[in-house]
Structures are given as structure tokens and as C-alpha cells.
Design a protein around this motif. Structure first.
Motif, PDB file in Angstrom:
ATOM      1  N   CYS A 331      57.069  44.005  19.856  1.00  0.00           N
ATOM      2  CA  CYS A 331      57.349  45.438  19.965  1.00  0.00           C
ATOM      3  C   CYS A 331      56.088  46.276  20.142  1.00  0.00           C
ATOM      4  O   CYS A 331      56.136  47.341  20.764  1.00  0.00           O
ATOM      5  CB  CYS A 331      58.100  45.925  18.725  1.00  0.00           C
ATOM      6  N   VAL A 332      54.969  45.838  19.586  1.00  0.00           N
ATOM      7  CA  VAL A 332      53.751  46.661  19.626  1.00  0.00           C
ATOM      8  C   VAL A 332      52.753  46.185  20.675  1.00  0.00           C
ATOM      9  O   VAL A 332      51.646  46.729  20.765  1.00  0.00           O
ATOM     10  CB  VAL A 332      53.060  46.705  18.245  1.00  0.00           C
ATOM     11  N   ARG A 333      53.128  45.227  21.485  1.00  0.00           N
ATOM     12  CA  ARG A 333      52.128  44.603  22.354  1.00  0.00           C
ATOM     13  C   ARG A 333      51.552  45.544  23.394  1.00  0.00           C
ATOM     14  O   ARG A 333      50.461  45.292  23.923  1.00  0.00           O
ATOM     15  CB  ARG A 333      52.708  43.356  23.022  1.00  0.00           C
ATOM     16  N   HIS A 334      52.234  46.633  23.721  1.00  0.00           N
ATOM     17  CA  HIS A 334      51.711  47.563  24.723  1.00  0.00           C
ATOM     18  C   HIS A 334      51.077  48.802  24.090  1.00  0.00           C
ATOM     19  O   HIS A 334      50.703  49.729  24.808  1.00  0.00           O
ATOM     20  CB  HIS A 334      52.817  47.985  25.695  1.00  0.00           C
ATOM     21  N   LEU A 335      50.975  48.829  22.795  1.00  0.00           N
ATOM     22  CA  LEU A 335      50.358  49.974  22.131  1.00  0.00           C
ATOM     23  C   LEU A 335      48.837  49.820  22.112  1.00  0.00           C
ATOM     24  O   LEU A 335      48.319  48.701  22.208  1.00  0.00           O
ATOM     25  CB  LEU A 335      50.885  50.099  20.699  1.00  0.00           C
ATOM     26  N   PRO A 336      48.111  50.919  21.979  1.00  0.00           N
ATOM     27  CA  PRO A 336      46.643  50.856  21.957  1.00  0.00           C
ATOM     28  C   PRO A 336      46.124  50.377  20.599  1.00  0.00           C
ATOM     29  O   PRO A 336      45.470  51.112  19.850  1.00  0.00           O
ATOM     30  CB  PRO A 336      46.225  52.294  22.245  1.00  0.00           C
TER      31      PRO A 336
END
Length: 407
Positions: A331-336
Motif C-alpha cells: 500500500c505504501v510502495r509509491h509514497l515518498p
């Protein structure tokens, strides 16, 4: 740190969820529906907060307040001193230890509950050094350990005339090592260390092992007996949900119990505690790890809290933990953010640590929006996943809120 991008799972304004978040929501619903531990959530006092700080303080089991009301009003209020025998107060440290034993892979009679983790680290480490003998003059301590463990190891080394040596798990262990103190799971990163391999390595070098299980007990199988661990300690207020400051536990390998030389002999660990003799004669078995009068209120709150483990397999908890943390990382793989916790299941505990700019402020904002994790200096966000009460929908919601905050 990766370059900032538009988070794939962020929802802002009045726009509806896009394809990515819709797919993740469907996956979360499917995983929650198949979750064999889902019913355990109802055993806890959980509101609509996404509580991902069970690696610091576990949630309250719903039935504990009623049990404590009984302890206070009847056992303390009415029976008073009689409760040491009639209510089983005196045997609580060993009785509760036997309930924790299966969760850490220990045999009955090898775990005693009482004192704090810090006190038990001191007892175990000094006893390990004394057992190793005078020719071994080094105490090895995990260089990234929780600070208190390092402080105590330094003091124990000075008190026993040994030398403290920083140690990175997996480094060579020399012939002068008396004892090795290692955290099973690194509290900052969530890295799981290889207990079987590192214990075997220490034993090959002739050193004793002391494992700190604070971030693994109740989260994953440990296998103390199976892997020949010498000493182990752990707290009970994290994944075991014993309550703030609940007493810690001490494990001593059966073969070492007769020679366990505690640096803190107290009247509670005496073979005849009510004999009040000036000479100290240690008790046999687990009671030898006791010191003074146990903290009965906290002890019995912990004992009651352990009821949530009835019928629960620690292997099932571990299986869910890995799928749950995998899903959150997806879920967080594209967050900075930068993933700090290892990707490998073999090296991952039950938490996810992420690194980002202004992490302290980010965590405060997350908490204000109903997602509770915690922050570790200088830039680490920690999210603890307790499989008994955290679901996949919780993980998705946490990721969405994190995306909004970072976005």
C-alpha cells in the motif's frame, strides 16, 4: 529517500478512489474475510482508531477490568492477607510464567514472571557471565540494542571484571566471549535476527546466550527450548497485552537452573522464604529467578490478559503478521518514504519502519487523524502490527492517511 510522487493511494477533495485504491480495498476485504484470527479483535477494547502501536503498548483485553475489580474488591478488599494462599497470589509468578512458556517455545517450569525487563536482563547477563567462568573476559552486546540493555551490559561487565565489546549479530565470536546479549527484533528497524543460527554460533565459541524477546514474544514463534537458548527475557506489555508496566519474564534453560547464580538473591527466591534465615539457600527451578514480593495487581492483570491466547496458535499469528505487513508495504510502495524494515520474511518482525522527512511531525499528524504509530529519532516512523486485533482494512486506512499527510 525516493523522489516524491503523487501517492497512488491518496484520496483528496471529493474525488473518489481510483483503480489502484479500489483494487487494494477489494484485496483488503478479501483478506479480512479469510482471516482466521478476525474474531480475536472483539476480545479487545478497540475503537475506530487504527492502532499500530502495539509494539509499544498492547491494547486492553475487554474482560480485564472486570477481573481487576474482583481482585481489588474481593481478593484485596475482603480476603486481604489470606489471598496469598487462598487466591493463589504466592504462586502467580510461576503460574503466569507457564502460560507464557508456550508462546516462546519453552517448557513448563522454565519461565518466571516478575520485575522489569531491565532487572531481568541484569540477572540473566550476570548469571551467564558467572556460568561461563573466569577465563572468559568479554561481554558482547548487540551494538544496535535498545539503550537500556547496553547500559546494563556495561554495568554488568564492570561489576564482574569483564570488558564490554560491541557486537553486530553475525560477526565472529571469539574464544574470550563469556556471554552474548542480542535483541531478537531490532526495536528501530523491525529486523528479525536469526535466533537459531546465532545461538549455535555462540555455543560453538563457548559463549552463553541472552536473548531479549521484547519485540518478538507474542508476535512470532521463538523456540527457546528447541534451539537451546541459555537465557531469555522479555516484557509483557507489548504483543502480550499485559498493560502498562506489566511485569517481565525470565527464562532459564532447564540444564542451567541448578547452577543459576542470580546477582539479586531475595527472600522470594529462597528455598525456605518464611524461614527468615541469615544464610541464603536458593530455591529450585523457576522460583530461583524471583527476588522480592511480586507486583500482584499488575501480575494478575497480565494473567487475565493472557486469556486472549486461549486456542490461538502462535504460528497462525506469525502467518497473518507476514501477510499483513506485506500488504501494508504494498500500500505504501509509491509514497515518498524509504522502507527500513527488511523485505525478507526471514528478517522481519511484526512491525514496519519507514523513513521520511519531518517524521516526528508526520507521526503527530497521523495520530491526530486516527492512525496511531510512533516515531523514533531521527527520522523513523514505526508501525506495529498486532495480528490479534489489527486487520487488513486497518492497514489500508493507515496507508491512505499517510499518503494524505505526505501528499
Amino acid at each position: 529517500m525516493s523522489e516524491p510522487t503523487t501517492p497512488e493511494i491518496t484520496v483528496t477533495g471529493t474525488a473518489g478512489p481510483g483503480p489502484a485504491v479500489s483494487a487494494l480495498a477489494a484485496k483488503a476485504a478479501e483478506l479480512d474475510a479469510a482471516d482466521e484470527l478476525a474474531a480475536c479483535r472483539d476480545l479487545f477494547a478497540i475503537d475506530d482508531t487504527v492502532y499500530l502501536d502495539g509494539n509499544s503498548l498492547g491494547a486492553l483485553p475487554r474482560h480485564v477490568p472486570a477481573r481487576m475489580q474482583e481482585v481489588i474488591t474481593r481478593e484485596w478488599g475482603a480476603l486481604r492477607i489470606r489471598s496469598w494462599e487462598e487466591s493463589g497470589w504466592w504462586t502467580a509468578p510461576e503460574r503466569v510464567g507457564d502460560r507464557i512458556a508456550p508462546l516462546v517455545g519453552a517448557a513448563p517450569g522454565t519461565v518466571v514472571v516478575g520485575d522489569s525487563t531491565s532487572v531481568n536482563v541484569f540477572k540473566a547477563l550476570v548469571a551467564a557471565v558467572r556460568t561461563a567462568g573466569p577465563d572468559r573476559d568479554e561481554v558482547l552486546v548487540d551494538a544496535t540494542t535498545f539503550p537500556t540493555d547496553g547500559y546494563i551490559a556495561d554495568s554488568a561487565a564492570r561489576m564482574t571484571g569483564r570488558r564490554l565489546v560491541p557486537y553486530t549479530p553475525g560477526d565472529p565470536i571469539g574464544p574470550r566471549a563469556a556471554a552474548v546479549l542480542i535483541n531478537h527484533v531490532d526495536y528501530r528497524t523491525g529486523r528479525l535476527h536469526d535466533l537459531p543460527a546465532l545461538t549455535a554460533q555462540a555455543h560453538m565459541a563457548g559463549a552463553m546466550t541472552v536473548w531479549d524477546l521484547c519485540h518478538s514474544a507474542g508476535a512470532l514463534p521463538v523456540g527457546l527450548a528447541e534451539h537451546g537458548v541459555d537465557f531469555a527475557v522479555g516484557c509483557t506489555y507489548k504483543y502480550l497485552n499485559g498493560g502498562p508496566g506489566s511485569p517481565a519474564f525470565l527464562y532459564v534453560r532447564p540444564g542451567l537452573q541448578p547452577s543459576f547464580d542470580s546477582p539479586l538473591p531475595g527472600w522470594n527466591s529462597h528455598a525456605d522464604p518464611f524461614g527468615m534465615t541469615p544464610e541464603y539457600t536458593p530455591a529450585t527451578g523457576a522460583p530461583r529467578g524471583r527476588i522480592g514480593t511480586p507486583d500482584i495487581l499488575s501480575m494478575l492483570a497480565l494473567e487475565s490478559a493472557l486469556d486472549v491466547w486461549d486456542g490461538v496458535s502462535i504460528k497462525a499469528v506469525r502467518a497473518k503478521s507476514l501477510v499483513l505487513t506485506d500488504f501494508f508495504l504494498e500500500c505504501v510502495r509509491h509514497l515518498p518514504v524509504e522502507q527500513v524494515t527488511p523485505q525478507s520474511h526471514a528478517e522481519r518482525g511484526s512491525q514496519v519502519s519507514l523513513r521520511c522527512e519531518n517524521a516526528g511531525a508526520v507521526m503527530k499528524e497521523l495520530i491526530s487523524r486516527g492512525v496511531v504509530g510512533d516515531f523514533r529519532q531521527p527520522d523513523v516512523l514505526r508501525f506495529g502490527f498486532t495480528p490479534l486485533y489489527v486487520g487488513f482494512g486497518d492497514a489500508l486506512r493507515a496507508a491512505r492517511v499517510l499518503g494524505e499527510v505526505l501528499g
